[in-house]
Each structure stands twice: as C-alpha cells, then as structure tokens.
Design a protein around this motif. Structure first.
Motif, PDB file in Angstrom:
ATOM      1  N   ILE A 214     -16.930 -16.176 102.845  1.00 19.40           N
ATOM      2  CA  ILE A 214     -16.254 -15.596 101.664  1.00 19.40           C
ATOM      3  C   ILE A 214     -17.352 -14.765 100.912  1.00 19.40           C
ATOM      4  CG2 ILE A 214     -15.244 -15.901  99.492  1.00 19.40           C
ATOM      5  CD1 ILE A 214     -14.607 -18.655 100.352  1.00 19.40           C
ATOM      6  N   ALA A 215     -16.942 -13.475 101.073  1.00 19.23           N
ATOM      7  CA  ALA A 215     -17.950 -12.320 100.473  1.00 19.23           C
ATOM      8  C   ALA A 215     -17.596 -11.732  99.108  1.00 19.23           C
ATOM      9  CB  ALA A 215     -18.256 -11.250 101.469  1.00 19.23           C
ATOM     10  N   ALA A 216     -18.240 -11.990  98.029  1.00 20.50           N
ATOM     11  CA  ALA A 216     -18.057 -11.206  96.792  1.00 20.50           C
ATOM     12  C   ALA A 216     -18.830  -9.902  96.987  1.00 20.50           C
ATOM     13  CB  ALA A 216     -18.662 -12.192  95.592  1.00 20.50           C
ATOM     14  N   THR A 217     -18.110  -8.917  97.707  1.00 20.20           N
ATOM     15  CA  THR A 217     -18.526  -7.676  97.962  1.00 20.20           C
ATOM     16  C   THR A 217     -18.822  -6.633  96.915  1.00 20.20           C
ATOM     17  OG1 THR A 217     -17.718  -7.972 100.363  1.00 20.20           O
ATOM     18  CG2 THR A 217     -18.558  -5.995  99.675  1.00 20.20           C
ATOM     19  N   SER A 218     -18.003  -6.717  95.988  1.00 21.69           N
ATOM     20  CA  SER A 218     -17.905  -5.855  94.673  1.00 21.69           C
ATOM     21  C   SER A 218     -18.411  -6.341  93.564  1.00 21.69           C
ATOM     22  CB  SER A 218     -16.435  -5.204  94.624  1.00 21.69           C
ATOM     23  OG  SER A 218     -16.224  -4.491  95.614  1.00 21.69           O
ATOM     24  N   ALA A 219     -18.968  -7.779  93.657  1.00 24.33           N
ATOM     25  CA  ALA A 219     -19.604  -8.144  92.507  1.00 24.33           C
ATOM     26  C   ALA A 219     -20.908  -7.926  92.270  1.00 24.33           C
ATOM     27  CB  ALA A 219     -19.324  -9.802  92.304  1.00 24.33           C
ATOM     28  N   ALA A 220     -21.497  -7.462  91.320  1.00 28.47           N
ATOM     29  CA  ALA A 220     -23.151  -7.372  91.090  1.00 28.47           C
ATOM     30  C   ALA A 220     -23.737  -8.595  90.727  1.00 28.47           C
ATOM     31  CB  ALA A 220     -23.171  -6.302  89.989  1.00 28.47           C
ATOM     32  N   ASP A 221     -23.225  -9.475  90.350  1.00 36.26           N
ATOM     33  CA  ASP A 221     -23.880 -11.041  90.076  1.00 36.26           C
ATOM     34  C   ASP A 221     -22.552 -12.096  89.929  1.00 36.26           C
ATOM     35  OD1 ASP A 221     -22.372 -10.966  87.497  1.00 36.26           O
ATOM     36  OD2 ASP A 221     -23.902  -9.814  86.520  1.00 36.26           O
ATOM     37  N   SER A 222     -23.129 -13.262  89.803  1.00 38.51           N
ATOM     38  CA  SER A 222     -22.211 -14.442  89.750  1.00 38.51           C
ATOM     39  C   SER A 222     -21.207 -14.501  88.943  1.00 38.51           C
ATOM     40  CB  SER A 222     -23.030 -15.788  89.888  1.00 38.51           C
ATOM     41  OG  SER A 222     -23.712 -15.648  88.638  1.00 38.51           O
ATOM     42  N   ASN A 223     -21.211 -13.588  87.887  1.00 37.77           N
ATOM     43  CA  ASN A 223     -20.186 -13.684  86.926  1.00 37.77           C
ATOM     44  C   ASN A 223     -19.064 -12.636  87.238  1.00 37.77           C
ATOM     45  OD1 ASN A 223     -21.332 -15.566  84.912  1.00 37.77           O
ATOM     46  ND2 ASN A 223     -22.885 -14.027  84.526  1.00 37.77           N
ATOM     47  N   GLY A 224     -19.271 -11.756  88.208  1.00 39.48           N
ATOM     48  CA  GLY A 224     -18.310 -10.597  88.491  1.00 39.48           C
ATOM     49  C   GLY A 224     -17.055 -11.237  89.044  1.00 39.48           C
ATOM     50  N   GLY A 225     -17.005 -12.434  89.634  1.00 40.59           N
ATOM     51  CA  GLY A 225     -15.734 -12.897  90.148  1.00 40.59           C
ATOM     52  C   GLY A 225     -15.610 -12.524  91.636  1.00 40.59           C
ATOM     53  N   LEU A 226     -14.663 -13.243  92.279  1.00 33.19           N
ATOM     54  CA  LEU A 226     -14.604 -12.764  93.717  1.00 33.19           C
ATOM     55  C   LEU A 226     -13.521 -11.808  93.840  1.00 33.19           C
ATOM     56  CD1 LEU A 226     -15.612 -14.073  96.741  1.00 33.19           C
ATOM     57  CD2 LEU A 226     -13.541 -15.501  96.491  1.00 33.19           C
ATOM     58  N   PHE A 227     -12.721 -11.808  92.833  1.00 37.94           N
ATOM     59  CA  PHE A 227     -11.386 -10.909  92.981  1.00 37.94           C
ATOM     60  C   PHE A 227     -11.391  -9.676  91.922  1.00 37.94           C
ATOM     61  CE2 PHE A 227      -9.819 -15.513  93.652  1.00 37.94           C
ATOM     62  CZ  PHE A 227     -10.242 -15.257  95.399  1.00 37.94           C
ATOM     63  N   PRO A 228     -12.070  -8.545  92.306  1.00 36.82           N
ATOM     64  CA  PRO A 228     -12.301  -7.550  91.250  1.00 36.82           C
ATOM     65  C   PRO A 228     -10.928  -6.795  90.852  1.00 36.82           C
ATOM     66  CG  PRO A 228     -13.199  -6.672  93.252  1.00 36.82           C
ATOM     67  CD  PRO A 228     -12.841  -8.430  93.270  1.00 36.82           C
TER      68      PRO A 228
ATOM     69  N   THR B  76     -17.699 -16.174  89.908  1.00 37.84           N
ATOM     70  CA  THR B  76     -17.633 -16.137  91.457  1.00 37.84           C
ATOM     71  C   THR B  76     -17.559 -17.545  92.013  1.00 37.84           C
ATOM     72  OG1 THR B  76     -18.974 -13.943  91.311  1.00 37.84           O
ATOM     73  CG2 THR B  76     -18.731 -15.142  93.409  1.00 37.84           C
ATOM     74  N   PHE B  77     -18.278 -18.227  91.856  1.00 40.21           N
ATOM     75  CA  PHE B  77     -18.245 -19.724  92.343  1.00 40.21           C
ATOM     76  C   PHE B  77     -16.869 -20.334  92.180  1.00 40.21           C
ATOM     77  CE2 PHE B  77     -23.040 -20.886  92.159  1.00 40.21           C
ATOM     78  CZ  PHE B  77     -23.355 -19.483  92.651  1.00 40.21           C
ATOM     79  N   GLN B  78     -16.268 -20.264  90.631  1.00 35.51           N
ATOM     80  CA  GLN B  78     -14.986 -20.666  90.486  1.00 35.51           C
ATOM     81  C   GLN B  78     -14.049 -20.233  91.586  1.00 35.51           C
ATOM     82  OE1 GLN B  78     -14.300 -19.913  86.435  1.00 35.51           O
ATOM     83  NE2 GLN B  78     -15.520 -21.639  85.379  1.00 35.51           N
ATOM     84  N   ASP B  79     -13.920 -19.007  91.741  1.00 37.31           N
ATOM     85  CA  ASP B  79     -13.072 -18.399  92.426  1.00 37.31           C
ATOM     86  C   ASP B  79     -13.198 -18.815  93.863  1.00 37.31           C
ATOM     87  OD1 ASP B  79     -11.949 -16.739  90.448  1.00 37.31           O
ATOM     88  OD2 ASP B  79     -13.025 -14.966  90.793  1.00 37.31           O
ATOM     89  N   ALA B  80     -14.403 -18.982  94.445  1.00 35.86           N
ATOM     90  CA  ALA B  80     -14.732 -19.319  95.753  1.00 35.86           C
ATOM     91  C   ALA B  80     -14.061 -20.706  95.713  1.00 35.86           C
ATOM     92  CB  ALA B  80     -16.161 -19.165  96.040  1.00 35.86           C
ATOM     93  N   VAL B  81     -14.361 -21.422  94.858  1.00 40.99           N
ATOM     94  CA  VAL B  81     -13.960 -23.032  94.929  1.00 40.99           C
ATOM     95  C   VAL B  81     -12.279 -22.884  95.097  1.00 40.99           C
ATOM     96  CG1 VAL B  81     -13.718 -25.191  93.681  1.00 40.99           C
ATOM     97  CG2 VAL B  81     -15.756 -24.163  93.813  1.00 40.99           C
TER      98      VAL B  81
END
Length: 725
Positions: free
Chosen positions: A298-312, A249-254
């Motif tokens: 930036i909202a990782a709305t569908s990710a349950a944790d930080s490994n879920g990624g920003l773009f499901p 999730t952090f990588q995608d946000a960066v």
C-alpha cells in the motif's frame, strides 16, 4: 444545407460526416485552433465552442500569465472497445510559437501543433446515463473518492484481480513466510487498535511461519509524529497499540488491510526495533524478502508525512450547464486528466529504455503531487514488491511486475497517452525471474581444465551456457546502472542509508550478476566504475560513519544523480581487483568497502590546471584535455591546486569515439594509496601552442603514450598498479 461550425463541427458526429469527416477511425479529430479563435467562434453563437471555452477557462489559473495568442487547442474523441467516450481537449502554450491564423478560421485546421504532451489535458464527459447534447461527448470513467467505500473498494479489488488473473510473474510460486514481526489488525477484543505479532520460528525449516500480509510504503516526513517500536516499548506493543497512537496514514492502511480481507500488515517503524542498529541492518539486508513476499504494498504516494492519510481528497470535476437546440438542459463534467505522475515520461513511447532521459521524470509537479516517489527507500520498496497500489490525489493506480492499471484506464494505452511508461519495474522482474530460472548454472568450469570425452561432447552446450550468463549479466548490469541513477536522484533523510536502502535490490539481482558486491560495486565489471555525477556543483563527498565508503564507489558522492558508462568499443587493458575477494569465491560487503587495486596499461602523470570558473583541464607534453572533477569546485578532501600532479588511467574507448578513464590524486593519509577525484571523458585534445586546432581523442594516445607502439598488444605490455581508497 446544414451550416457546420468550421472550428468544432458542432461536436456532432452526423454534422462531421456532412463536412467530409470519416467516422470509423479510432480517433476522431474535432478541433485544431487557437484560444482567441475559439473565443471568436463562441461569439458567433456556436454552443459547442462555448462549452469548450468555458471548460478551458475554468482552469485559467494554469495559464493566467500566458499571452492567449500563443495558446493552441485541440480536441478529439475515440472509437475504442473499452468505452472511453469522453472528449479529450489538449491545451498547449509552452515550447512553441503561436499559430498564425490572421483571424481566418478557414485555415485553422492547417496549424502545426507541438506533438509533445500538452500543458493542460482536459476531459469533457457525462455521467452514467450518457445524456449529452453533443454526440462527441459520452460517458466518463468514474474515479472513486474513498477506496474504503463500496465503489472504491470494488475498484481496488478489480485492479488486483486483473493482475492475479493475467500476470504469472506477480504470483507467488510457493507459500510466503511472514516477516519477524507484523501488525495483527484483527483484534479479538473488538477494539480498533492493533497488536504487534512476533512470528514463530521453525528451527527445522529455518524460516518464520507461513502467512499472507500487506506492507505499507510511506513518507516519514520529519519523523516526529511517527510511532515507533523500541526495546522499551516492545512489550506493550505486543499487547496493544492504541488506535489514537496511530497517525492518519497508518489508520487508513489498517482499515484497508481489513477491508481487503487480510489480517497482517507490516509497517517499518512499528515492526523493526528502531533503537537496535543490528536489527535495522538485518532488516535492510532482507528488505527484498519482506517486500517481495508481501501480497500487496500500500503506497501513500501523495502524502508528505504520516499525518497526510492514505486517501487524499481529490479535486472534483467542474459541472457545466449545456443546452441543445431546443433549449433542454444537460450536465457536462470537466476535469483534468490524471497525470500519472512520474510513471509517464516527458518523451514519447518510441524511445528505448537505454535512451531515456534520466532521471525518468523528476519534475517539480511530481515532487508536489507524489512526494513518496521522490524518496529513495520507497523506490526500492516499489521495485521489490510484486504489486504496489498507489493512492494519489487524482486516482488509484496499480503498478505490478508486468503492467500498470489505473482508474481512468489510460496509463498503458498509447491512444490516450503517447508518452513512454516507466518499465523499469517490469524489466527488473523479468531479469530476476530469468536469474532464478538459471540459478543452478555457474561458470566454474572455466576455472578448471577438463580433458574428458564427456567435456568435449558437452563443449557446445557449455559455450551456450557461458554466452547466456554473459547476456544476462550485461542486461542486469545495465539495469543496475539505470536503477542507481534513479535511486540517487531521490531523497534520503540519513546519508548513512545511501548503501543500506539499496541492499534489497542488490540481493535480488545477485543471481543474475553472479558477482562479488562491495560498497555498491559489482566486482566483475570495471566499466561500472566509470560513474559520474550529473551535476558536480551540487555534490559533496560522503562523510558517512561508521561505514567506510571508498572514493571509488558511486555512494561516496551525495547531492546529485549518478550516471554510468557501460558500453565499450575498445578495452584499454585496465583491470580492477578487490583484496576482500582474495581467498574466497565472491565478496559480499554491501554497506562498506576498503581498497581496490587498479592495474592499468595506460596510466600516466598529468598536471591539473584551472582554466576559468569551474573550468579545468589535464595537461601533459603540452597537450590538454577538458576535465570535470566529481566535486565542483574541488574542495575538502577533493581539493586540487593548479599545477598539482594527478594520475590519469585510460579504461576504455567508447562507440562515441571518446576515451574514458579515471583520475586519481595521492591520498593525504597514505602516500602509497590514491583517491578518486573524477572521471575523464575526452572527445578532443588541444596542443597548447595551437589552441585553435583541436585533434580527435585518439590523438591523445600518441601525445600522452608515445611509448605504446601497438594498441592491440596492451595486454602483453607493462602495467602499473594503484591502490585506490
């Protein structure tokens, strides 16, 4: 004579016209039938009905256990200027009886269908070339698969540009300052890693350096895989945080921050020292500034944790081969319409916000598909940000201070989705802007007698100002109550954060409320003390340490959404005072509280009685009323025994003709003070020797307070004071 399918009119506009249909309306109805009837029409050779049936059955897992006789189908297309050319198919099976058609297709158009939102809503559409054997089915709206690719990034930028171009409330009126720390995502060494940037402090201006930045709102999950900055790791993070140390999730946000053209990104776990309690509290107090000054959250709305990624990964639409009358092949796509998660309610848009069913939408589907929306911290971040770009498993959605935008283009259009849209963020922004516009107005003139000619000349305008303050306060306190209900329906990992995570919202509303604030309570408003949990069986009394959360605060109850009563038809002369405000203009104690003094004209001793399983009443002079304690069944420090004496304080009478009050028990630690154990709302009372005949709530005044002869003189009568801890 052309034979027209009575079920679907062939999904051909010219055939619909021959059948007497009107084509110049905004919505064109094509089908109103049942699933078995659709099968029969398919078996009779209708190609259009066969297409509809195939598309519906591709989603059979949604209604596999449902009797097909109870499933109804409607279909409509649209004549709208925004090129929504798809065919919308609605399938319903819950909450209504099966249509009774007796196998007679001639009368299918007379069926009454449930007007609520369908159990399944499908879109039938073509790709960009628009080639279709059915004129009722046209191009669909594209939904990007990866926002970092050209088409997806272009869509994200268009959503943001639309907000900036049209919405004045979403723009920053002046340059924004950076938070104390941000992540620099544009390293000059060319690596993918990031560096923790500590911003310069301007001693003269008492601010950090100016700059634009983005913020990330995300679920921590268990927290085990979330990288953090600590006192020990601070020095190394100033040099570099390796790419491999960042979860997906952090990588995608960066990468998104870079793609949108920004240098700085704020992520809580990396920009706040996680082992410094004082810094964490300071950051929480200023959370309104951190998110309000952000250009975009930036909202990782569908990710349950930080490994879920920003773009499901998004569910791909089904492809169906369709033929025209000459046997030529065409591709028709079928997908479920984006549900818009909890931004839409299960009720119609005609409902006013004050009449909404709260929480707004907390269905299991929302929890499964948008876990971020079930987090209390994220709810605060969402309200405070000028705009939030949600990444869900169906589409991108931009929520800002004035509107919503989404990739499918339907969230704000009642033609396509008649459900109410959650407008609390827009209302929050309006009230904050109103408070800022009137920031210099105070009601201090009421505290001093001014006999000058100038005062007499200005009296009218001063009265207008006072009325304006009262109006804005009433609007703000109603909104605050709504927000607390929504906030308490969401999850927190740590109970200690219950008052901390809402400080930013309280800060933002303080200009409008112009009141002291202690442990979640605005000190000017006694009605806000009449909160109650929606489900006492799920509740527990907070044991939060080291913070002291008094029993009179809504934050002392955990496990259930908290609801409020803010309207009163009659004030029953009850006043609240906070010792922490003595000697000062206003108190500001956002994470803890001490005693409160309740002074009441109508307070009396009553006897607690258990009438059955989780059924209780309060009794005096042989007259009883139903009572629901905060905790069901009462336990721990809230334990109440049958026959125990409690204090009942009447606070107000409502427009519902009910009496509302607070119920206290003597504190175990201090015999001179009391604890709250519940709220009383009485609609009727019973005389124990005449239980078959109830009386209206007003009768309780004469039964419990026979000494009060004139209700209009309560302010001038004797009062009692109780110290509540």
């Amino acid at each position: 004579m052309v034979s027209v399918c009575s079920t679907c009119k062939g999904l051909q506009k010219h055939l619909r016209a021959l059948d007497g249909g009107i084509l110049d309306t905004e919505q064109l109805a094509w089908v109103k039938t049942t699933l078995p009837s659709l099968r029969r029409s398919t078996n009779r050779g209708c190609r259009a009905c066969a297409l509809l049936l195939q598309g519906i059955l591709l989603h059979h897992d949604r209604f596999a256990a449902v009797d097909e006789e109870s499933i109804t189908v409607t279909a409509e297309s649209f004549n709208t200027p925004d090129t929504q050319d798809h065919l919308s198919v609605e399938v319903r099976w819950q909450g209504h009886a099966a249509a009774s058609c007796n196998g007679d297709d001639e009368h299918e158009h007379e069926h009454d269908h449930d007007e609520g939102y369908p159990d399944l809503k499908l879109e039938f559409f073509t790709d960009k070339d628009g080639q279709s054997p059915f004129s009722a089915i046209g191009c669909g709206r594209p939904i990007s698969q990866n926002p970092l690719q050209d088409s997806g990034l272009g869509t994200a930028k268009d959503l943001i540009k639309g907000c900036l171009a049209r919405h004045s409330k979403c723009r920053h009126a002046q340059p924004t300052t950076l938070p104390r720390r941000v992540l620099d995502v544009l390293l000059d060494d060319g690596s993918k890693g990031v560096r923790l940037h500590e911003t310069a402090w301007d001693m003269d201006e008492h601010r950090y350096e100016f700059g634009e930045y983005l913020t990330l709102s995300h679920c921590w999950g268990s927290g085990k895989s979330v990288p953090t900055t600590t006192i020990k790791s601070l020095a190394s993070h100033r040099k570099i945080i390796p790419w491999s140390a960042l979860p997906k999730t952090f990588q995608d946000a960066v990468m998104l921050t870079k793609a949108l053209g920004f240098r700085f990104l704020w992520i809580d776990s990396l920009c706040i020292l996680q082992d410094d309690a004082d810094e964490k509290l300071e950051a929480s107090v200023h959370m309104d500034k951190i998110f309000a000054n952000s250009f975009l959250t930036i909202a990782a709305t569908s990710a349950a944790d930080s490994n879920g990624g920003l773009f499901p990964a998004k569910t791909q639409p089904f492809k169906i081969q369709a033929t025209d009358s000459k046997g030529s092949l065409y591709k028709i796509y079928v997908r479920e319409q984006p549900s818009h998660h909890s931004f839409k309610a299960p009720f119609g848009e005609q409902a006013h916000m004050n009449d909404w069913e709260l929480p707004f939408n907390s269905s299991p589907e929302v929890s499964a598909h948008a876990p971020l929306l079930k987090r209390a911290w994220a709810y605060s971040e969402r309200l405070l940000s000028p705009r939030v770009l949600h990444f869900t498993n169906s589409e991108m959605l931009l929520e800002c201070r004035e509107a919503y935008q989404c990739e499918c283009g339907r969230i704000n259009n009642s033609t396509f989705d008649s459900r109410a849209t959650d407008s609390v963020k827009q209302e929050f922004a309006r009230i904050i802007a109103d408070g800022e516009d009137h920031g210099g107005v105070t009601n201090g003139y009421n505290n001093n007698r001014i006999d000058s000619v100038a005062y007499q000349l200005a009296a009218a305008s001063l009265d207008d100002a006072a009325r304006d303050i009262t109006r804005r306060r009433e609007e703000a306190i109603h909104l605050w109550s709504y927000i607390v209900t929504e906030y308490t329906s969401r999850d927190l990992t740590y109970d200690n954060d219950r008052l901390v995570a809402i400080i930013g919202i309280a800060n933002a509303l303080s200009n409008s409320l112009k009141s002291g604030y202690v442990a979640g309570q605005w000190t000017f408003n006694i009605l806000n003390l009449l909160w109650h949990p929606s489900d006492g069986a799920r509740c527990r009394r907070s044991k939060s340490t080291p913070n002291n959360i008094p029993t009179w605060s809504w934050a002392s109850i955990e496990g259930s959404p908290i609801c409020f009563d803010n309207s009163s038809a009659m004030d029953l002369a009850c006043k609240a005072a906070f010792p922490s405000e003595r000697g000062r203009h206003q108190a500001w104690s956002p994470v803890s509280g001490d005693t409160m003094e309740l002074t009441a004209a109508m307070a009396t001793e009553v006897t607690f009685r258990e009438d059955g399983d989780n059924e209780y009443s309060l009794v005096k002079n042989g007259v009883s009323v139903e009572f629901k304690p905060d905790i069901l069944p009462p336990n721990g420090s809230d334990m109440i025994k049958t026959g125990e004496e409690l204090i009942c304080i009447f606070v107000s009478m409502t427009f519902r003709s009910s009496i509302i009050g607070l119920v206290l028990k003597r504190s175990q630690r201090d015999s001179e003070s009391y604890c709250r154990v519940g709220r009383l709302e009485c609609y009727e009372c019973l005389q124990d020797d005449r239980e078959d005949e109830s009386e209206d709530a007003e009768a309780l005044f004469q039964h419990w307070f026979p000494e009060v002869e004139d209700m209009t003189q309560l302010d001038n009568g004797p009062v009692r004071t109780f110290v509540v801890v």
